[in-house]
Design a protein around this motif. Structure first.
Motif, PDB file in Angstrom:
ATOM      1  N   UNK B 195       0.840  -1.206   0.000  1.00 44.36           N
ATOM      2  CA  UNK B 195       0.000   0.000   0.000  1.00 44.36           C
ATOM      3  C   UNK B 195       0.876   1.257   0.000  1.00 44.36           C
ATOM      4  N   UNK B 196       0.410   2.248  -0.755  1.00 40.85           N
ATOM      5  CA  UNK B 196       1.066   3.561  -0.768  1.00 40.85           C
ATOM      6  C   UNK B 196       0.129   4.607  -0.163  1.00 40.85           C
ATOM      7  N   UNK B 197       0.714   5.595   0.484  1.00 42.82           N
ATOM      8  CA  UNK B 197      -0.030   6.723   1.066  1.00 42.82           C
ATOM      9  C   UNK B 197       0.290   7.974   0.265  1.00 42.82           C
ATOM     10  N   UNK B 198      -0.707   8.835   0.051  1.00 40.31           N
ATOM     11  CA  UNK B 198      -0.473  10.144  -0.565  1.00 40.31           C
ATOM     12  C   UNK B 198      -1.036  11.212   0.365  1.00 40.31           C
ATOM     13  N   UNK B 199      -0.201  12.166   0.762  1.00 44.04           N
ATOM     14  CA  UNK B 199      -0.660  13.203   1.682  1.00 44.04           C
ATOM     15  C   UNK B 199       0.103  14.503   1.518  1.00 44.04           C
ATOM     16  N   UNK B 200      -0.424  15.557   2.158  1.00 44.54           N
ATOM     17  CA  UNK B 200       0.239  16.874   2.106  1.00 44.54           C
ATOM     18  C   UNK B 200       0.954  17.200   3.406  1.00 44.54           C
ATOM     19  N   UNK B 201       0.874  16.285   4.391  1.00 47.05           N
ATOM     20  CA  UNK B 201       1.508  16.521   5.690  1.00 47.05           C
ATOM     21  C   UNK B 201       2.729  15.605   5.800  1.00 47.05           C
ATOM     22  N   UNK B 202       3.912  16.211   5.705  1.00 40.87           N
ATOM     23  CA  UNK B 202       5.149  15.424   5.656  1.00 40.87           C
ATOM     24  C   UNK B 202       5.360  14.643   6.948  1.00 40.87           C
ATOM     25  N   UNK B 203       4.749  15.106   8.027  1.00 35.99           N
ATOM     26  CA  UNK B 203       4.944  14.452   9.317  1.00 35.99           C
ATOM     27  C   UNK B 203       3.921  13.336   9.527  1.00 35.99           C
ATOM     28  N   UNK B 204       2.636  13.703   9.601  1.00 36.91           N
ATOM     29  CA  UNK B 204       1.667  12.672  10.003  1.00 36.91           C
ATOM     30  C   UNK B 204       1.260  11.773   8.841  1.00 36.91           C
ATOM     31  N   UNK B 205       1.159  12.313   7.620  1.00 31.95           N
ATOM     32  CA  UNK B 205       0.801  11.461   6.480  1.00 31.95           C
ATOM     33  C   UNK B 205       1.990  10.613   6.027  1.00 31.95           C
ATOM     34  N   UNK B 206       3.111  11.275   5.810  1.00 27.04           N
ATOM     35  CA  UNK B 206       4.218  10.644   5.079  1.00 27.04           C
ATOM     36  C   UNK B 206       5.155   9.879   6.025  1.00 27.04           C
ATOM     37  N   UNK B 207       5.751  10.573   6.959  1.00 18.77           N
ATOM     38  CA  UNK B 207       6.642   9.877   7.898  1.00 18.77           C
ATOM     39  C   UNK B 207       5.828   8.850   8.690  1.00 18.77           C
ATOM     40  N   UNK B 208       4.584   9.199   9.047  1.00 25.62           N
ATOM     41  CA  UNK B 208       3.713   8.281   9.795  1.00 25.62           C
ATOM     42  C   UNK B 208       3.448   7.003   9.024  1.00 25.62           C
ATOM     43  N   UNK B 209       3.126   7.115   7.727  1.00 17.68           N
ATOM     44  CA  UNK B 209       2.831   5.934   6.903  1.00 17.68           C
ATOM     45  C   UNK B 209       4.064   5.044   6.775  1.00 17.68           C
ATOM     46  N   UNK B 210       5.215   5.657   6.582  1.00 18.33           N
ATOM     47  CA  UNK B 210       6.441   4.856   6.423  1.00 18.33           C
ATOM     48  C   UNK B 210       6.793   4.175   7.738  1.00 18.33           C
ATOM     49  N   UNK B 211       6.566   4.886   8.860  1.00 16.21           N
ATOM     50  CA  UNK B 211       6.822   4.247  10.165  1.00 16.21           C
ATOM     51  C   UNK B 211       5.859   3.092  10.413  1.00 16.21           C
ATOM     52  N   UNK B 212       4.654   3.170   9.824  1.00 16.37           N
ATOM     53  CA  UNK B 212       3.694   2.069   9.963  1.00 16.37           C
ATOM     54  C   UNK B 212       4.003   0.932   8.984  1.00 16.37           C
ATOM     55  N   UNK B 213       5.062   1.097   8.184  1.00 22.07           N
ATOM     56  CA  UNK B 213       5.507   0.001   7.308  1.00 22.07           C
ATOM     57  C   UNK B 213       4.948   0.033   5.898  1.00 22.07           C
ATOM     58  N   UNK B 214       4.236   1.111   5.520  1.00 21.73           N
ATOM     59  CA  UNK B 214       3.678   1.161   4.170  1.00 21.73           C
ATOM     60  C   UNK B 214       4.798   1.146   3.125  1.00 21.73           C
ATOM     61  N   UNK B 215       4.458   0.613   1.935  1.00 23.08           N
ATOM     62  CA  UNK B 215       5.463   0.429   0.889  1.00 23.08           C
ATOM     63  C   UNK B 215       6.003   1.726   0.326  1.00 23.08           C
ATOM     64  N   UNK B 216       5.180   2.780   0.326  1.00 23.75           N
ATOM     65  CA  UNK B 216       5.612   4.074  -0.207  1.00 23.75           C
ATOM     66  C   UNK B 216       4.733   5.156   0.399  1.00 23.75           C
ATOM     67  N   UNK B 217       5.266   6.381   0.447  1.00 27.27           N
ATOM     68  CA  UNK B 217       4.472   7.518   0.912  1.00 27.27           C
ATOM     69  C   UNK B 217       4.898   8.728   0.094  1.00 27.27           C
TER      70      UNK B 217
END
Lengths: 256, 256
Positions: B195-217
């Motif tokens: 799963x990939x995440x797309x967001x405008x918040x570099x902290x909670x959307x992007x760094x958060x998704x990668x810390x949760x193990x998502x394949x890409x953010x």
């Protein structure tokens, strides 16, 4: 050698609208013993004149310059640093800043605005901080004992909110800032080691005073004191007493 | 192998009341490519039905269960943990909690109450925390891009205020909490790496998704994005694109 005493007001001399029994006599004993006495309050809801009038109402006569408040110290900071205040304070405190010729870029000044804190007020200050304004906290207290006897949120909570949202760090003007205690020492013409502090806040009154180098700091079990406070902060109080009368007894007995 | 995409809403699909150009078509392309799509928002000001209606108004048809909100996750938490909510939320969000049979001791639940935040509301929650209530933050965002285009304080600031005053630490329900991303993965039946995440918040959307193990953010340069955000948080985004349309282009090109 003890030459001066700094006293907190709310929770030490009075509690809400009530004088704490024995406080007026205790202050009289300090003066009769030839000690310098100054009142150092973190109250940011009342102008200094109101504090002096409140003390007079309890039969405790003090002059304006014997009472140190964060607002007074903040005005000195703003003038020294060439900044104009953007006030986030209680409407009662606003007039303290009137009639002073401030100049220069803005500094957000946060006090205990009490029930007047709202989103619009905080968000205006937040936007100033995002635009690079300086950030001054009159006080950083967590809570105070409210008129209904329960704890209520104090200015520090709103300072924390603005710090979190903006990423800016506030400069604290009131206790436990060493500069605030030092202003009291200058007023008395005493060295830090010659002065004792008496307060009901184990963190900002007591640990703060000892960190500023004061000779002693006594915690009273009145006001916001909660059981175990003397073990919660570092450094711990020099002594813990029931109230101001007992603290004065302790100070005068050590002096002999 | 990419099988699903999680999309933030505000600042990615739309900005205030305006659809970000190309977003509706981009979501259509993801679906045509056979990918699972879920919307994962930290908005705590609108009930889920309002978000679904807003998307429908932009011509984007989604069902209720394709939209994940912190309020939905909080209700699940309250029921699982046997707690009753003490709400500090926007009046529009309140009805989301109506008609649910909560039981057990109180948990303070803080969302973005917007202009309705005031001292009385926060102090009531503070006193609940002082009495030992649990503490739930629907979201912990610092700021959002307001309708006037300027940043405004978000729920995280008021969470910080309550944490500072009470000494209690909030459990964050929305992004970047790993459990919130995991709820999205469960809905799609996908493993995190798919799963990939797309967001405008570099902290909670992007760094958060990668810390949760998502394949890409992927970070988009719309909404609250500010120049340099991609270097401000760790881990950094997998890619940075102009907007959602370009992010979808990037994802589909990598997939081949």
């Amino acid at each position: 050698m003890l030459r001066g005493v700094l006293l907190d007001l709310a929770g030490v001399v009075y509690d809400g609208d009530t004088l704490i029994p024995g406080s007026a006599e205790a202050i009289g004993r300090l003066r009769e013993a030839g000690l310098s006495v100054r009142f150092i309050s973190n109250t940011t809801r009342s102008p200094r004149k109101a504090l002096v009038a409140q003390l007079a109402g309890f039969g405790i006569e003090v002059s304006d310059d014997e009472v140190l408040t964060p607002a007074g110290a903040a005005i000195a900071w703003l003038l020294e640093n060439g900044r104009s205040p953007h006030l986030v304070v209680h409407p009662k405190l606003g007039p303290e800043f009137d009639g002073i010729e401030f100049a220069g870029p803005p500094a957000v000044v946060v006090g205990d605005a009490g029930e007047t804190f709202d989103y619009a007020m905080l968000n205006r200050a937040f936007r100033q901080l995002m635009d690079g304004a300086d950030f001054i906290a009159l006080a950083n207290n967590r809570l105070f004992k409210d008129r209904d006897g329960l704890p209520s949120m104090d200015a520090g909570a709103f300072v924390a909110a603005l710090e979190f949202a903006s990423g800016a760090k506030a400069t604290v003007i009131g206790k436990p800032a060493p500069a605030f205690f030092e202003a009291g020492l200058r007023e008395m013409g005493c060295a830090a080691g010659e002065v004792a502090m008496v307060g009901d806040d184990a963190e900002s009154d007591v640990a703060g005073a000892l960190q500023a180098g004061l000779g002693a700091a006594l915690l009273v079990r009145t006001g916001k004191y909660r059981a175990g406070d003397e073990r919660r902060f570092d450094p711990p109080p020099t002594a813990v007493t029931a109230d101001l009368a007992a603290a004065v007894e302790w100070l005068l007995s050590k002096r002999m």
